[in-house]
Enzyme design. Structure first.
Site, mmCIF file in Angstrom:
data_model
loop_
_atom_site.group_PDB
_atom_site.id
_atom_site.type_symbol
_atom_site.label_atom_id
_atom_site.label_comp_id
_atom_site.label_asym_id
_atom_site.label_seq_id
_atom_site.Cartn_x
_atom_site.Cartn_y
_atom_site.Cartn_z
ATOM 1 C CD GLU A 33 -2.967 -0.857 -0.056
ATOM 2 O OE1 GLU A 33 -3.121 0.281 -0.534
ATOM 3 O OE2 GLU A 33 -3.520 -1.863 -0.528
ATOM 4 C CG LEU A 76 8.959 3.291 -6.290
ATOM 5 C CD1 LEU A 76 8.641 2.581 -4.991
ATOM 6 C CD2 LEU A 76 7.758 3.224 -7.219
ATOM 7 N N GLY A 77 9.975 7.943 -6.576
ATOM 8 C CA GLY A 77 9.504 9.287 -6.267
ATOM 9 C C GLY A 77 8.776 9.370 -4.936
ATOM 10 C CE1 TYR A 116 -7.600 2.967 -1.208
ATOM 11 C CE2 TYR A 116 -5.302 2.427 -0.755
ATOM 12 C CZ TYR A 116 -6.455 2.234 -1.477
ATOM 13 O OH TYR A 116 -6.481 1.288 -2.476
ATOM 14 C CG ASP A 134 -8.361 4.896 -3.909
ATOM 15 O OD1 ASP A 134 -9.541 4.636 -4.222
ATOM 16 O OD2 ASP A 134 -7.382 4.302 -4.412
ATOM 17 C CB CYS A 188 -15.319 2.737 -13.147
ATOM 18 S SG CYS A 188 -16.292 4.256 -13.131
#
Length: 349
Positions: A33, A76-77, A116, A134, A188
């Site tokens: 996560e 990854l930043g 989250y 999120d 979606c």
């Protein structure tokens, strides 16, 4: 059919098979996560596997040197995630006896764990009935239920939290949360959603009122600042160079860089004058601008315009502000990816 039944039915037929879905280990779920915050699954997966290989347990991560963690995170930043990851691993190991909190409320107390992430861990690892909310969830629920509130406000987030809590499956909270994540990522989607194949097409307010491309509503826009960076790459006859670690609370904190001229306004610079003032004890043979066009590197709130300069010297003098390292040893340090890529692209000889 109830919303959660229809969603879970879709998920069981269309779900992505991901390694963190195959476990209830809170360490692996937490790690995934944190990596997937602001990161696509395809990009994050190799990092997840690398972290688990190098640090199989939270204790292994806690005992790692911070520089090693930052180097593994390179590319990854959003590097504060890596710093918080390491800090929290030490907290769990040394203050919580190596045991993750087993509920949403206590998980929220961990550094770097927001609502989250806490909901994902609590529901997937421990079966707690708490929904994840999120961008994917905003998009799915706003379209299906026609919610036009501005998602950039805290009030709207509470509205979506309440809606998700109403809809979540009490029997399968983990499956529900993973289902709604995948539904937003696969079905979606922000652009070109697969509406004709959507199981909610008859009930979807956005589809039936031609508002799919208008929802969710987000009015606030992030202001992006321009920033101009000139990196001075010193190289002497022995292939040594200067580097320093960024320590201020700014971009790339705890990563390494070359000597830097940094400004928020575009202006011409006189590198020779700067060298004379800041490196007066360092004789210089030659100065070469390595890129005439800016290297553009875009962060969430800043657009970086970068020049690299090669400063050739006979031998580097000691400088209290910089470490002297061999060029061949640079791969042992964590650099911002834009500098890392440039290091690998140039010939210093």
């Amino acid at each position: 059919m109830l919303f959660h039944n229809k969603l879970i039915t879709w998920y069981l037929q269309n779900k992505r098979h991901l390694p963190w879905r195959e476990t209830k280990n809170p360490y692996a779920i937490w790690l995934s996560e944190i990596i997937l915050q602001q990161t696509r699954v395809a990009q994050g997966l190799p990092y997840f596997e690398a972290f688990l290989t190098n640090y199989p347990t939270v204790q292994d991560l806690a005992n790692a040197h911070e520089d090693e963690v930052m180097r593994l995170w390179q590319g990854l930043g959003y590097y504060s995630r890596a710093r918080n990851l390491h800090f929290t691993a030490k907290t769990i190991t040394h203050e919580l006896n190596g045991v993750f909190p087993n509920n949403y409320k206590d998980l929220l107390k961990l550094k770097g764990v927001g609502e989250y992430t806490a909901a994902a861990i609590a529901s997937i690892a421990y079966g707690e009935i708490v929904p994840v909310v999120d961008g994917n969830v905003f998009r799915v629920l706003s379209r299906i239920y026609g919610i036009t509130s501005d998602i950039s406000t805290a009030t709207t987030k509470k509205e979506f939290q309440a809606k998700a809590q109403e809809l979540i499956s009490h029997e399968q909270p983990a499956t529900f949360n993973q289902a709604i994540m995948d539904f937003g990522a696969i079905q979606c989607t922000p652009k070109s959603p697969q509406c004709p194949q959507c199981p909610f097409i008859q009930d979807c307010v956005a589809y039936n009122t031609n508002q799919v491309d208008k929802l969710p509503v987000k009015l606030a826009k992030t202001k992006v600042k321009k920033r101009y960076l000139d990196f001075l790459i010193f190289v002497d006859n022995d292939q040594n160079t200067y580097i320093q670690q960024r320590t201020k609370k700014d971009i790339w904190q705890k990563l390494y860089q070359f000597p830097l001229i940094d400004r928020f306004e575009q202006s011409d610079i006189n590198v020779q004058q700067i060298l004379t003032e800041d490196f007066k004890n360092q004789p210089v043979k030659d100065i070469v601008q390595l890129n005439t066009d800016y290297v553009i590197h875009i962060l969430s709130h800043q657009k970086l315009h970068i020049h690299f300069w090669m400063i050739k010297c006979e031998k580097l003098a000691r400088n209290e502000n910089y470490e002297i390292v061999s060029w061949s040893q640079l791969n042992k340090f964590g650099f911002p990816i834009v500098i890392h890529n440039f290091i690998n692209s140039i010939n210093t000889k």
